[in-house]
Write a protein that holds these residues in place. Sequence first.
Motif, PDB file in Angstrom:
ATOM      1  N   THR A   1      -4.045  -1.138  -3.480  1.00  0.00           N
ATOM      2  CA  THR A   1      -5.076  -0.414  -2.689  1.00  0.00           C
ATOM      3  C   THR A   1      -6.373  -0.432  -2.913  1.00  0.00           C
ATOM      4  O   THR A   1      -7.462  -0.589  -1.939  1.00  0.00           O
ATOM      5  CB  THR A   1      -4.421   0.835  -3.228  1.00  0.00           C
TER       6      THR A   1
ATOM      7  N   VAL B   1       1.025  -1.019   0.269  1.00  0.00           N
ATOM      8  CA  VAL B   1       0.285  -0.004  -0.373  1.00  0.00           C
ATOM      9  C   VAL B   1       0.809   1.385  -0.089  1.00  0.00           C
ATOM     10  O   VAL B   1       0.867   2.335  -0.972  1.00  0.00           O
ATOM     11  CB  VAL B   1      -0.768   0.205   1.403  1.00  0.00           C
TER      12      VAL B   1
ATOM     13  N   GLN C   1      -4.038   5.609   3.077  1.00  0.00           N
ATOM     14  CA  GLN C   1      -4.516   4.363   2.316  1.00  0.00           C
ATOM     15  C   GLN C   1      -5.648   4.742   1.010  1.00  0.00           C
ATOM     16  O   GLN C   1      -6.757   4.552   0.462  1.00  0.00           O
ATOM     17  CB  GLN C   1      -4.525   3.265   2.842  1.00  0.00           C
TER      18      GLN C   1
END
Lengths: 253, 185
Positions: free
Chosen positions: B5, A81, A167
Motif C-alpha cells: 500500500t 492492496v 487505498q
Amino acid sequence: MNPLEPLEDDLRELLDAERIADAPTETDARRVFAAVGETIGLPLLGGGGSQGSAAGDPRAPAGPPVEVLAARLAKMIGIAVISALGGGIIGARIQAEHDRREHTPVNTASVTSPSQSSATPLPMVEVATASKQVTAPQVTTASASVNPSVPNTSADDALKMERSMLQMARVAILKGETQSALATLRAHETKFPHGRLSEERDALRIQALARSGNQAEAIARAERFRKAHPGSLMTPAIEAATGKLERDAGAIP
Amino acid sequence: MILVTELVLHPQSSVVDPQVQFRPLFDAHFPYVWRTLRRLGVQERDLADVSHEVFITVFRRWDDYDPLRSIKPWLFGIAQRVASDYRRLARHRREVPANNEIEQADVQPLPDERLAIRERQKVVRDALATLDDDRRAVFVLHEIDEVAISEIAEALGIPLNTAYSRLRLARADFRAAVVRQGGKR
C-alpha cells in the motif's frame, strides 16, 4: 522534553467550537475541483464532491490517458492492496469476482426494462457493458440509477476510484492517521453509497474507529456489520480490531 | 518491511500518477484545506478561489510529498503560503474587512446552541487573526489539528525547541486576544 502545560479549559472549549466549523458545500467542492482541472488542463478523474465527471465530459480530450493510468494503477493495486488489511484471500476473492463479472455475457434484456432496472440495482459492470452494446435510453437510465452520484463515470472508473479511496484510507490507518482515514471513508460513502467495495469500506471504518479510541461506535458498527454481512470474509479483521473492546464492554463473552 | 500500500502510494514510484490519486486526495482533504484557509484569515467569499490556488500547488508539487509522513502539515504549509500571498494582495487592494464574515454567511435565525458555537468560532478566528504568521501556524496545527509538535517542526523545517517556543508564545498571544474580546474572564 519541553513538556507543555495543558491549555486552559475555556480556551479548549473555544477551539473545540472551531474544530467543528462548517465544512464547504458539495457545490463548493465541485466548483473548485472543476476549476483545478481546467487550470491544470488535465482530465482529472471525476469531479469534486459527488457530482461532475471529467471522464464523461465531452470537453475532455479523446483517448484519455487517465484510463490507461488508472488501469495500470488498478492492476498494481489489485489484490495486494485489498489484502493489505483485510487478508489476502479477501482481496483475491473480490478481484476474482470482479474478473468473473467482467467476462460474464450480458443479458441485455434484463437492463432494457425500465421498471426492473429501477427496482433492482444492477451490478455496475453489467450495466456499463450493456450501455456499450445497447444505446436505448433505458440503459442510460439504468446506468445512472446504479450510482446516481457519479452519473458520467463508467463502472470501471468507479471501481478504480473506490479502490484508490480505500487505498488512501488504509494507508492512513496504517500510519495512525485515523481522522484522515475516517474523512476518506466518509467521502467514499458519499460518492459510492452502494459501491462494490462498500463492505470493505465499512470494515475499514470499524478498524479506524477502534484505533481512534471511539470504542462505542466501533462496537456498534461491528455489531451491525455482522448482521448485514453474515459470514463476511472481513469478519476476522473486524474481530481483531474490536474483539478486545467488545470483551471489555461485555458485548461478547 | 514496506507494505504494498505504501509502495503504490509513494510519489516517486513510477506507478503513481497524480491524475489517479488527485480525486481521492481532493475529496478527503478539501474540507480541511477550506477550514484551514479560513483560520488563516481568508474571507468566506474568497475561500473557493484560494482553495483552487492551494490545490493547483498540491497537484504541481505532488512529487515533493513524502507519503510516509502525515499529509496535514504538508497541506497546511501550502495553504499557509497561498494564504499569505492572498493577505498581502488583499492588503494592497485595501479590501480586508475588519472581521471575518461569519455573521454575514448565515442570516437565518440560529438555534441557541448553534449561535453559541458561531460566536465562539468568531472569537477564535478574530484571535487567530492577531497572531504572527509563524506562531499561528504552529498553534493551529497543534491546538486545532492536533498534529504532534515533532511533526510540526519537521514539516515546517524548524528546530523542535523553536516549535515549542512558538507554541508557547502563540498561546499567550491567543489568550490575550481572547481576553481583549471579552471571550475569557
